[in-house]
Scaffold this active site. Structure first.
Site, PDB file in Angstrom:
ATOM      1  N   ALA A 117       0.873  -1.173   0.000  1.00 13.55           N
ATOM      2  CA  ALA A 117       0.000   0.000   0.000  1.00 13.55           C
ATOM      3  C   ALA A 117       0.907   1.219   0.000  1.00 13.55           C
ATOM      4  O   ALA A 117       1.250   1.776   1.040  1.00 13.55           O
ATOM      5  CB  ALA A 117      -0.918  -0.018   1.209  1.00 13.55           C
ATOM      6  N   GLU A 144       4.104  -8.618 -14.047  1.00  9.54           N
ATOM      7  CA  GLU A 144       3.208  -9.698 -14.482  1.00  9.54           C
ATOM      8  C   GLU A 144       3.798 -10.454 -15.687  1.00  9.54           C
ATOM      9  O   GLU A 144       3.663 -11.670 -15.793  1.00  9.54           O
ATOM     10  CB  GLU A 144       1.822  -9.142 -14.832  1.00  9.54           C
ATOM     11  CG  GLU A 144       0.802 -10.207 -15.206  1.00  9.54           C
ATOM     12  CD  GLU A 144      -0.592  -9.617 -15.348  1.00  9.54           C
ATOM     13  OE1 GLU A 144      -1.380  -9.733 -14.400  1.00  9.54           O
ATOM     14  OE2 GLU A 144      -0.889  -9.042 -16.424  1.00  9.54           O
TER      15      GLU A 144
HETATM   16  N1  U5P Z   1       0.670  -0.115  -5.780  1.00 15.01           N
HETATM   17  C1  U5P Z   1       0.754   0.779  -4.710  1.00 15.01           C
HETATM   18  N2  U5P Z   1       0.849   2.111  -4.972  1.00 15.01           N
HETATM   19  C2  U5P Z   1       0.862   2.628  -6.232  1.00 15.01           C
HETATM   20  C3  U5P Z   1       0.754   1.711  -7.317  1.00 15.01           C
HETATM   21  C4  U5P Z   1       0.668   0.360  -7.055  1.00 15.01           C
HETATM   22  O1  U5P Z   1       0.720   0.354  -3.569  1.00 15.01           O
HETATM   23  O2  U5P Z   1       0.948   3.860  -6.373  1.00 15.01           O
HETATM   24  C5  U5P Z   1       0.614  -1.560  -5.491  1.00 15.01           C
HETATM   25  C6  U5P Z   1      -0.743  -1.976  -4.919  1.00 15.01           C
HETATM   26  O3  U5P Z   1      -0.544  -3.061  -4.039  1.00 15.01           O
HETATM   27  C7  U5P Z   1      -1.494  -2.413  -6.168  1.00 15.01           C
HETATM   28  C8  U5P Z   1      -0.370  -3.073  -6.952  1.00 15.01           C
HETATM   29  O4  U5P Z   1      -2.558  -3.304  -5.875  1.00 15.01           O
HETATM   30  O5  U5P Z   1       0.796  -2.293  -6.680  1.00 15.01           O
HETATM   31  C9  U5P Z   1      -0.608  -3.189  -8.459  1.00 15.01           C
HETATM   32  O6  U5P Z   1      -0.992  -1.941  -8.980  1.00 15.01           O
HETATM   33  P1  U5P Z   1      -2.392  -1.782  -9.746  1.00 15.01           P
HETATM   34  O7  U5P Z   1      -2.225  -2.555 -11.025  1.00 15.01           O
HETATM   35  O8  U5P Z   1      -3.430  -2.410  -8.836  1.00 15.01           O
HETATM   36  O9  U5P Z   1      -2.603  -0.312  -9.934  1.00 15.01           O
END
Ligand code: U5P
Length: 297
Positions: free
Chosen positions: A66, A247
């Site tokens: 997070a 991924e």
């Molecule tokens: N994530 C963050 N902050 C950000 C972008 C991504 O914590 O600013 C983490 C979250 O755990 C998110 C994961 O679920 O990377 C994958 O990003 P998304 O594809 O869900 O945006």
């Protein structure tokens, strides 16, 4: 210890017996060609599995990132996990964040703990997403190996909506991406540029796995995350970034290190895709987010 199944003696239990000529599901693939089960509702008996894992007193680590604005997802994520994730088992939530003071206090059931791990952030969301591999490999070796048997590594912009239990656990597991589980190989969004370490030739590939839900024993997750992080760093040095960041690297890894269990899209669903007949449960759901408002903030 994950190897001590032979020490288990099941207690007396009443249930309908498995039927060789009546498979529980005929509408979906239940086993890969390398004999890894694919987990669908109806194919397993939680009572048997729960007893096996309870006897081993297994602790499961649930890792979640997070970073920056994504702290807003933690409350729902944790509250729904308390209701549905590994109920009756020992759980450590590992929350990686750059904003430890914004981690909400959520009431936890017995045997469940929150561990907040302060980490740095990065300006680009792609980098934040990819760096998870580096942090997971580092903490697996430093800490998780001493605290849990299995790791479950997921996205945070999600909520649990039904049971996610020990049926998912295995040495190395991945999840079928909800957008591609019926797709042909040519439609899989693997990295197709040979210059990237995530490159997968167009005539290879089993499934398209989701970056948002994978796991296994700490040792297997360490190997996976270390390999993916190293590949990401080689790409960076070569000025290339894989089409779907970590991924893409995860998909390359699973092609050549076959998972020992595969989770159906019940375990990673998005209601924007509707609810097909084969989907008996929607266990873990994407929480809608405004990308422009939440990414790069
Ligand atoms: N994530 C963050 N902050 C950000 C972008 C991504 O914590 O600013 C983490 C979250 O755990 C998110 C994961 O679920 O990377 C994958 O990003 P998304 O594809 O869900 O945006």
């Amino acid at each position: 210890n994950t190897q001590d199944f032979h020490n288990i003696k099941q207690s007396r239990m009443i249930y309908t017996k498995p039927q060789i000529l009546k498979p529980p599901r005929c509408d979906v693939l239940m086993m890969t060609p390398w004999f890894a089960p694919i987990v669908w509702e109806g194919t397993y008996n939680s009572e048997i599995l729960n007893e096996q894992f309870r006897q081993r007193n297994v602790t499961v680590g649930l890792t979640v990132f997070a970073i920056k604005k994504y702290v807003v997802f933690l409350k729902t994520f944790l509250e729904t996990a308390e209701t549905y994730f590994m109920v009756g088992h020992r759980v450590n939530y590992y929350i990686f964040t750059d904003r430890p003071e914004e981690v909400p206090k959520v009431a936890l059931k017995e045997g469940r703990n929150v561990v907040v791990l302060q980490v740095q952030n990065y300006p680009r969301w792609q980098e934040i997403s990819m760096r998870r591999m580096e942090m997971l490999s580092y903490f697996s070796q430093q800490r998780f190996i001493n605290e849990v048997s299995y790791l479950v590594c997921v996205d945070v912009d999600m909520r649990f909506n039904d049971q996610v239990g020990v049926e998912i656990l295995s040495d190395l597991f991945g999840t079928l991406h909800p957008g591609f589980y019926t797709a042909e190989r040519r439609s899989f969004t693997y990295e197709h540029r040979p210059a990237s370490q995530a490159y997968v030739p167009s005539d290879e590939g089993d499934f398209y796995y989701a970056g948002g839900f994978f796991g296994g024993t700490v040792t297997e997750v360490y190997k996976l995350t270390k390999k993916c992080h190293e590949a990401i760093m080689v790409d960076k040095a070569n000025g290339i970034e894989a089409i779907w960041q970590e991924e893409s690297h995860l998909n390359k890894y699973f092609l050549y290190h076959k998972p020992t269990k595969i989770l159906s899209p019940e375990y990673l669903w998005d209601d924007n895709l509707g609810t097909p007949e084969i989907l008996k449960k929607r266990r873990f759901l994407a929480v809608p987010k405004n990308h422009a408002a939440i990414r790069n903030k």
